[in-house]
Design a protein around this motif. Structure first.
Motif, mmCIF file in Angstrom:
data_model
loop_
_atom_site.group_PDB
_atom_site.id
_atom_site.type_symbol
_atom_site.label_atom_id
_atom_site.label_comp_id
_atom_site.label_asym_id
_atom_site.label_seq_id
_atom_site.Cartn_x
_atom_site.Cartn_y
_atom_site.Cartn_z
ATOM 1 N N ARG A 88 -0.785 6.215 -4.337
ATOM 2 C CA ARG A 88 -2.084 5.876 -4.916
ATOM 3 C C ARG A 88 -2.256 6.596 -6.248
ATOM 4 O O ARG A 88 -2.975 7.601 -6.336
ATOM 5 C CB ARG A 88 -3.214 6.293 -3.964
ATOM 6 C CG ARG A 88 -3.183 5.619 -2.595
ATOM 7 C CD ARG A 88 -3.720 4.209 -2.663
ATOM 8 N NE ARG A 88 -3.794 3.609 -1.342
ATOM 9 C CZ ARG A 88 -4.814 3.735 -0.506
ATOM 10 N NH1 ARG A 88 -5.855 4.457 -0.871
ATOM 11 N NH2 ARG A 88 -4.796 3.148 0.681
ATOM 12 N N PRO A 89 -1.584 6.145 -7.292
ATOM 13 C CA PRO A 89 -1.612 6.865 -8.574
ATOM 14 C C PRO A 89 -3.016 7.043 -9.148
ATOM 15 O O PRO A 89 -3.243 7.967 -9.926
ATOM 16 C CB PRO A 89 -0.756 5.971 -9.493
ATOM 17 C CG PRO A 89 0.096 5.178 -8.566
ATOM 18 C CD PRO A 89 -0.723 4.951 -7.335
ATOM 19 N N LYS A 90 -3.950 6.181 -8.767
ATOM 20 C CA LYS A 90 -5.316 6.299 -9.283
ATOM 21 C C LYS A 90 -6.111 7.391 -8.569
ATOM 22 O O LYS A 90 -7.237 7.696 -8.954
ATOM 23 C CB LYS A 90 -6.035 4.962 -9.155
ATOM 24 C CG LYS A 90 -5.452 3.870 -10.045
ATOM 25 C CD LYS A 90 -6.240 2.586 -9.928
ATOM 26 C CE LYS A 90 -5.664 1.510 -10.844
ATOM 27 N NZ LYS A 90 -6.414 0.231 -10.746
ATOM 28 N N GLY A 91 -5.533 7.977 -7.525
ATOM 29 C CA GLY A 91 -6.206 9.063 -6.815
ATOM 30 C C GLY A 91 -6.861 8.616 -5.534
ATOM 31 O O GLY A 91 -7.081 7.417 -5.303
ATOM 32 N N LEU A 92 -7.172 9.591 -4.688
ATOM 33 C CA LEU A 92 -7.818 9.297 -3.405
ATOM 34 C C LEU A 92 -8.626 10.512 -2.968
ATOM 35 O O LEU A 92 -8.069 11.567 -2.670
ATOM 36 C CB LEU A 92 -6.769 8.954 -2.344
ATOM 37 C CG LEU A 92 -7.292 8.667 -0.934
ATOM 38 C CD1 LEU A 92 -8.120 7.384 -0.925
ATOM 39 C CD2 LEU A 92 -6.140 8.550 0.045
ATOM 40 N N ALA A 152 -1.451 11.652 5.425
ATOM 41 C CA ALA A 152 -0.156 11.581 4.752
ATOM 42 C C ALA A 152 0.778 10.597 5.447
ATOM 43 O O ALA A 152 1.507 9.845 4.785
ATOM 44 C CB ALA A 152 0.480 12.972 4.702
ATOM 45 N N THR A 153 0.765 10.594 6.790
ATOM 46 C CA THR A 153 1.607 9.650 7.540
ATOM 47 C C THR A 153 1.254 8.217 7.184
ATOM 48 O O THR A 153 2.135 7.383 6.938
ATOM 49 C CB THR A 153 1.436 9.875 9.054
ATOM 50 O OG1 THR A 153 1.815 11.207 9.380
ATOM 51 C CG2 THR A 153 2.305 8.900 9.840
ATOM 52 N N THR A 154 -0.034 7.925 7.152
ATOM 53 C CA THR A 154 -0.482 6.567 6.811
ATOM 54 C C THR A 154 -0.016 6.164 5.420
ATOM 55 O O THR A 154 0.485 5.053 5.208
ATOM 56 C CB THR A 154 -2.014 6.485 6.889
ATOM 57 O OG1 THR A 154 -2.446 6.871 8.190
ATOM 58 C CG2 THR A 154 -2.488 5.067 6.601
ATOM 59 N N LEU A 155 -0.135 7.079 4.465
ATOM 60 C CA LEU A 155 0.247 6.767 3.086
ATOM 61 C C LEU A 155 1.764 6.649 2.937
ATOM 62 O O LEU A 155 2.262 5.733 2.263
ATOM 63 C CB LEU A 155 -0.297 7.835 2.143
ATOM 64 C CG LEU A 155 -1.827 7.892 2.009
ATOM 65 C CD1 LEU A 155 -2.240 9.083 1.156
ATOM 66 C CD2 LEU A 155 -2.367 6.603 1.403
ATOM 67 N N PHE A 156 2.501 7.563 3.541
ATOM 68 C CA PHE A 156 3.956 7.518 3.414
ATOM 69 C C PHE A 156 4.528 6.240 4.026
ATOM 70 O O PHE A 156 5.342 5.553 3.404
ATOM 71 C CB PHE A 156 4.596 8.733 4.093
ATOM 72 C CG PHE A 156 4.623 9.962 3.236
ATOM 73 C CD1 PHE A 156 5.143 9.928 1.952
ATOM 74 C CD2 PHE A 156 4.142 11.174 3.724
ATOM 75 C CE1 PHE A 156 5.165 11.066 1.157
ATOM 76 C CE2 PHE A 156 4.166 12.318 2.938
ATOM 77 C CZ PHE A 156 4.681 12.259 1.654
ATOM 78 N N LEU A 157 4.126 5.934 5.251
ATOM 79 C CA LEU A 157 4.667 4.748 5.908
ATOM 80 C C LEU A 157 4.198 3.473 5.222
ATOM 81 O O LEU A 157 4.928 2.477 5.172
ATOM 82 C CB LEU A 157 4.273 4.748 7.386
ATOM 83 C CG LEU A 157 4.837 5.918 8.214
ATOM 84 C CD1 LEU A 157 4.423 5.799 9.673
ATOM 85 C CD2 LEU A 157 6.373 5.962 8.102
ATOM 86 N N GLY A 158 2.976 3.494 4.669
ATOM 87 C CA GLY A 158 2.506 2.337 3.916
ATOM 88 C C GLY A 158 3.253 2.160 2.613
ATOM 89 O O GLY A 158 3.375 1.038 2.106
ATOM 90 N N VAL A 160 6.480 2.736 2.163
ATOM 91 C CA VAL A 160 7.879 2.359 2.360
ATOM 92 C C VAL A 160 8.152 0.973 1.792
ATOM 93 O O VAL A 160 9.147 0.732 1.110
ATOM 94 C CB VAL A 160 8.251 2.415 3.860
ATOM 95 C CG1 VAL A 160 9.609 1.788 4.103
ATOM 96 C CG2 VAL A 160 8.248 3.857 4.344
ATOM 97 N N ARG A 161 7.254 0.035 2.049
ATOM 98 C CA ARG A 161 7.473 -1.347 1.598
ATOM 99 C C ARG A 161 7.341 -1.481 0.073
ATOM 100 O O ARG A 161 7.808 -2.465 -0.503
ATOM 101 C CB ARG A 161 6.488 -2.293 2.286
ATOM 102 C CG ARG A 161 5.033 -1.958 2.026
ATOM 103 C CD ARG A 161 4.100 -2.856 2.812
ATOM 104 N NE ARG A 161 2.705 -2.476 2.642
ATOM 105 C CZ ARG A 161 1.968 -2.862 1.620
ATOM 106 N NH1 ARG A 161 2.487 -3.660 0.691
ATOM 107 N NH2 ARG A 161 0.707 -2.484 1.511
ATOM 108 N N LEU A 162 6.712 -0.500 -0.580
ATOM 109 C CA LEU A 162 6.531 -0.570 -2.027
ATOM 110 C C LEU A 162 7.731 -0.027 -2.788
ATOM 111 O O LEU A 162 7.894 -0.325 -3.969
ATOM 112 C CB LEU A 162 5.278 0.209 -2.439
ATOM 113 C CG LEU A 162 3.953 -0.242 -1.816
ATOM 114 C CD1 LEU A 162 2.825 0.679 -2.266
ATOM 115 C CD2 LEU A 162 3.646 -1.686 -2.175
#
Length: 395
Positions: A88-92, A152-158, A160-162
């Motif tokens: 999420r380069p725009k931040g979170l 972090a788990t949600t973001l990392f696994l999400g 993967v497809r990118l």
């Protein structure tokens, strides 16, 4: 050598490897500080280090657990910064994260200082005076670690497809696995606390073994996962170097015939991707200039010749392009461009980056082949046709 020593040593190897990148960008800084924090935290589990710190600070203080937990929270915060910068380069929720870490560290210090201590370390939950403070200390630590690892788990696994590379996907997958194990570590800590508070029964040996296993597996998975994206960059660098090496002979041949297409600005040798980009541009510019020395008819003859020589259908056009390029290189120094003819097509037109490189590598390989050399020396090439066209149409 103990398991904790091996884990700490592995983490320090990765941390020292990543440390020079701390000044490059926010993402690289977060990555480097994650590894340094993790490595330092796990160092306090090494028996020799723990004993030295206890000797210096005093047995009654039991400083290693506090330092380990504080550094664990800091590493989780930096890891969260890293995955947000990647996915999420725009931040979170930056303000929320700053408030969370700003409250967690002071509360941990306060509750740790107020807890009742014995010679064997922090008292067990529900025992002795000030037993509430160890509960609050572990609650603050576990809640922060648990929530940070779940996010972090949600973001990392999400993410993967990118990722566009296999190593990048594997790295994000390992990072997701590591943070998932970190979440399980927090959950099992909470589970043992609930069991103890509700039933009065505790399982210290099982709790310690399970905590250690999950913690070490999590940090190693995160460490290996953090290594793979940089390795992906190294693999891309090596691939670019190999592609540049294979294209250089073609580049030298083409630019030798039309040297004015070569850009004058010097490029440092270690900037391989940039040098490859420039090499491709100059090959394409040279090809565009050289195609004016041959005709479409010669290109079609080269296609027929390649088919007769048994070239696979997917390689015929590349062999034909290599043939007219070699012919154009031979006649360009001594002749003027052809006029009033249709020129051969350029094979790189309308291709994406990967397909463009694959095409140029095929042409470069065919350029040096015996079949293309034979065609150019057989009298079917543009070198002789050039004389015929000039005699018919004039220069």
């Amino acid at each position: 050598m103990t398991t904790s020593t091996i884990v700490a040593s592995a983490l320090w190897v990765v941390a020292l490897w990543r440390l020079p990148s701390i000044r490059h960008s926010h993402k690289q800084r977060a990555l480097a500080l994650t590894m340094v924090s993790l490595a330092t935290a796990m160092t306090f589990e090494v028996p020799q280090v723990r004993d030295v710190v206890n000797t210096l600070a005093g047995e009654e203080v039991r400083l290693p657990p506090l330092l380990k937990h504080l550094l664990g929270v800091i590493s989780a915060a930096y890891l969260l910064d890293f995955v947000i910068a990647v996915v999420r380069p725009k931040g979170l929720a930056r303000r929320t994260r700053l408030i969370a870490i700003g409250m967690t560290l002071p509360l941990m210090l306060t509750f740790y200082g107020l807890a009742n201590w014995t010679s064997s370390g922090p008292i067990r939950i529900g025992e002795g005076r000030a037993a509430l403070f160890p509960v609050l200390y572990m609650a603050v630590f576990t809640i922060y670690i648990g929530l940070a690892m779940i996010v972090a788990t949600t973001l990392f696994l999400g993410g993967v497809r990118l990722s566009r590379t296999v190593l990048g996907k594997a790295g994000l997958g390992l990072l997701g696995l590591g943070t998932l194990l970190g979440s399980l570590y927090a959950i099992q800590r909470v589970t043992f606390v609930v069991i103890h508070l509700s039933t009065g029964t505790s399982y210290p040996d099982l709790e310690n073994s399970l905590s250690t296993l999950l913690k070490q597996a999590a940090v190693l998975s995160i460490a290996f996962g953090l290594c793979l994206p940089p390795l992906s960059v190294a693999v891309d660098y090596a691939r670019s170097w190999d592609t540049l090496r294979r294209l250089k002979p073609l580049w030298r041949e083409l630019t030798g015939a039309v040297p004015y297409v070569v850009l004058k600005t010097a490029v440092r040798r270690w900037r391989i991707p940039f040098r490859l980009e420039r090499c491709v541009i100059e090959i394409e510019d040279a090809s565009l200039a050289l195609r004016e020395y041959v005709s479409l008819e010669m290109y079609e003859k080269a296609q027929d010749f390649a088919r007769r020589e048994g070239a696979p259908d997917e390689d015929v056009d590349a062999a034909a392009e290599a043939a007219w390029l070699r012919s154009a290189v031979q006649c360009a120094p001594a002749h003027q461009p052809l006029k009033g003819v249709e020129y051969p097509p350029l094979g790189v037109t309308d291709r994406d980056r990967a397909s463009e490189l694959a095409w140029l590598l095929k042409v470069a390989k065919a350029y040096r082949s015996a079949a293309v050399v034979e065609f150019c020396e057989s009298g079917q090439s543009s070198a002789q046709q050039h004389v015929e066209w000039n005699s018919n149409y004039g220069r």
